[in-house]
Design a protein around this motif. Structure first.
Motif, short mmCIF file in Angstrom:
data_model
loop_
_atom_site.label_atom_id
_atom_site.label_comp_id
_atom_site.label_asym_id
_atom_site.label_seq_id
_atom_site.Cartn_x
_atom_site.Cartn_y
_atom_site.Cartn_z
N VAL A 74 2.06 24.32 56.32
CA VAL A 74 1.10 25.52 56.15
C VAL A 74 1.59 26.76 55.78
N LEU A 134 -0.32 29.68 63.80
CA LEU A 134 0.16 28.84 63.39
C LEU A 134 1.56 28.38 63.34
N MET A 152 -4.11 20.65 52.59
CA MET A 152 -2.47 20.72 52.76
C MET A 152 -1.14 19.68 53.11
#
Ligand code: HEM
Ligand code: HEM
Ligand SMILES: [Fe+2]
Ligand SMILES: [Fe+2]
Ligand SMILES: [Fe+2]
Ligand SMILES: [Fe+2]
Lengths: 431, 431
Positions: free
Chosen positions: A358, A372, A402
């Motif tokens: 990410v 995140l 991703m």
């Protein structure tokens, strides 16, 4: 005796016919004088030239103009509702008065007898886009519009069944008297109406005669040229016919030509009520009066099937033109240990058994960088799917892009959440 | 630790919050007097009533009408480009002058401060269609349009992150001075312009003041009501937001609400150039002048993916609504012997390894009854596929509907021709 069918035979008949046909040589600078059909060339050049001469020298009176339009429509109906849908395709039955009305309307369009016209037309349908197609739709706009009728047929017309036409009294009568009939209804009658009733002989000849005829000719020719070139392949893309409103307007509704080639014995060319098909409306009106009957329709469900097949094909092409998430079995399988140690190098988050990098997304995350960061090296599945926030399908799709690996043991039972919404329905090709 | 992810957690956060929230009781005949927010009720009833009174008693002068329109547009921009796309969604960055311009434009729309409005709006996006959605899009048009703001919130507003707004000087300033600001810019200023410049104080108050404000209110409210009710679910049908031109016209472009909920941080609500999104055009213009920057767009390929996914879903529903040929493995397997003997009873034709009953079709066959008759009890595969006539895809599809059995041994290698064109592409669901 019966096993896997032999489709090497597709076109077998055509190949056999071509081999036996001894086609005429190609047209060259040397031989064209000999190959041209001078009478046809004369008709299709004289009518527009005389029209132009008329336009330059004669007053175009309103009454004559109205006559032109009415006569044009009558001739067009003769071709579309008569020559084409009735006699070439038997898409409905017509009583004798209607048959005579259409036979005479069509003869005024000066493009051959019903018998000649329908025979060529049936061959066109049966051999579309092959060298046995008399109009040669595959040979370009110019050839299919006009060229094909100006020279002797290069290949002998392939067999088509016209027994029904040979047995029809109206068709026989019209074929027998074709030349006098076409002269009277193609020129003498329209000219005389204008001359007799409002004393416009010149206008009658040049406009109601030649100008109207030029328009009728090229309107009908457009079905062979434009309708095989302009528009959508709505129902099938195996051959060249296409659907387009413009062609429909020029041809009293014959412009939904892709439909027509797919369902030629249907009395309609356009299926939707809002599509422009006056010929269909005329036939329906005749059926209402009792002059026509047995209007044939292809089963609606077959029409739907063809339509949906093409829509699926188009959609599949669009889908193939953009990238989709890598299928799970093409990703490297990573064990928990390596996931943990790699997560110290770059921000890896586990969701639904897949490992995601990410890094590039962190600062763009609408939910913020923090959420995140706190999940690096961890399983964020339940947070992602509603524990913290129930992400949109778009977020789920984005997530799938991703993916950098699949966790070993994390996918033994592939779960619903592991499949991004954009991959839940797939188009597969039979093979 | 990590195996199949737990999606029992979808909505876990919402359930937990609801359990702890102790919601206010439902509104009844008994308690409504206590639950209503009288100030809000007063504002939304007084403005339209005073507008109507004005319309009945005051001449609507052209200059005042033009002022109404201009002021309406300015307020609307304050809400759409300011409150909504800038502050609620951070879809672009704005320099201070633009921020003040929008903050003041929005305050004149009299619907709370940026801070109050954006906090609710973020909750609306985060909890759309759940009981934590402050606008309650799932509770009907009336509630989401107006009802929700007339009574005390039934459930405490769920947490959303508004740190960015708390740190913004313009937002803080506007929130602090909200009541004087909204009174001046919502009523005093527009009334004074008409009074001062063309001496129309009454028109200024009733029209530029109340009538214009009524329009601004209900235009914006439509985003919560109409935009969750009318139109297409172009990009996702998980939630209620919908795309419709009408809503877009009413709301300066906020009517592409399905797109917006799917891609909320995109500065656009409409992606196509021909769709009506003046707010997007305004932001793009500000970016051109340098007043705005960092206009955010969701990756185009993700937008395409969502679009195609929905199109495939729609197509699949249409395909499921009509019958398709029976899959070959559901047909009875018939051996050559029984095929031969049964063909004496009814007209069975073998094509591509399948046995077809052509009884009902015989008389409708465009190629004539004869050709079918001569193939009863025989393999007509190569005739059907071009040996005699290369049938259209529609004919091939129709053929598949006549299947009554599969020939034993005839399908060991399922050949291309055995699959009708309508079944060559299939939509399969992941499961
Ligand atoms: C790489 C994985 C992730 C992606 C691609 C992603 C993507 C997104 C996107 C596109 C949105 C905008 C709204 C929407 O489309 O639904 C969003 C919002 C949000 N995300 Fe994520 N997200 C990820 C991981 C997470 C995780 C792990 C959490 C929580 C621990 C989280 C919490 C949130 C929250 C709370 C919001 C709502 C923001 C708001 O509207 O207030 N996200 N995310
Ligand atoms: C039950 C099986 C059959 C079906 C469903 C079927 C269907 C059709 C259809 C729908 C057409 C119209 C044109 C087209 O759509 O391509 C057609 C035309 C034709 N069929 Fe068949 N057909 C079948 C079997 C056969 C067989 C076995 C033969 C030959 C032995 C044959 C010979 C022809 C010919 C020659 C035409 C062209 C008629 C013309 O335009 O002159 N058909 N058929
Ligand atoms: Fe054609
Ligand atoms: Fe035709
Ligand atoms: Fe909404
Ligand atoms: Fe929004």
């Amino acid at each position: 005796a019966v096993s896997v069918p032999d489709v090497g035979s597709a076109g077998a008949f055509i190949r056999a016919h071509l081999a036996a046909a001894s086609p005429l040589p190609p047209i060259t600078v040397r031989n064209w004088m000999k190959e041209v059909i001078w009478f046809n060339v004369f008709v299709v050049t004289a009518t527009p030239l005389l029209s132009i001469y008329g336009l330059c020298t004669t007053v175009f009176r309103p009454k004559t103009a109205m006559l032109c339009v009415a006569y044009y429509l009558w001739n067009m109906l003769g071709i579309t509702a008569g020559y084409h849908r009735l006699w070439s395709h038997r898409s409905y039955n017509a009583r004798l008065p209607l048959q005579y009305f259409l036979a005479v309307a069509g003869v005024g369009a000066v493009q051959g007898s019903i018998r000649w016209w329908s025979r060529h037309h049936r061959a066109h349908h049966r051999y579309t886009d092959t060298d046995l197609d008399p109009y040669g739709a595959h040979l370009g706009l110019w050839w299919s519009h006009l060229g094909w009728m100006l020279v002797k047929p290069r290949i002998k017309l392939a067999p088509v069944d016209i027994k029904d036409l040979q047995n029809n009294v109206v068709v026989r009568w019209q074929h027998r008297w074709f030349f006098p009939l076409t002269f009277v209804f193609g020129l003498v009658l329209p000219a005389s109406i204008a001359g007799w009733f409002w004393d416009d002989w010149r206008g009658g000849i040049f406009f109601a005669g030649f100008l109207r005829l030029t328009c009728v000719h090229h309107s009908v020719f457009c079905v062979n040229s434009l309708a095989h070139w302009l528009g959508e392949t709505t129902f099938d893309d195996k051959h060249s016919p296409r659907d387009h409103l413009l062609t429909a307007i020029i041809t009293l509704g014959e412009g939904y030509h892709n439909f027509h080639h797919q369902f030629p014995m249907d009395y309609r060319n356009a299926v939707k009520w809002y599509q422009w098909d006056p010929t269909k409306w005329f036939i329906a009106f005749c059926s209402y009066t009792g002059l026509a009957s047995h209007l044939r329709k292809f089963p609606d469900v077959e029409i739907q099937r063809s339509l949906l097949t093409m829509q699926l094909k188009t959609l599949n092409e669009k889908r193939n033109s953009i990238p989709w998430p890598v299928p799970s079995d093409e990703l490297p399988v990573i064990n928990w240990q390596s996931f943990q140690s790699e997560a110290h190098q770059r921000p890896l988050v586990l969701i639904s058994g897949f490992i995601h990098d990410v890094g590039e997304f962190m600062d763009q995350h609408p939910g913020g960088r923090k959420l995140l960061e706190t999940h690096v090296g961890k399983d964020a599945t339940s947070s992602f799917f509603g524990g913290v926030y129930d992400h949109s399908n778009a977020a789920h799709n984005l997530l799938a892009t991703m993916r950098v690996g699949a966790l070993q043991g994390g996918l033994e039972l592939l779960h619903e959440t592991a499949v991004p919404p954009c991959s839940k329905l797939q188009i597969v090709r039979w093979s």
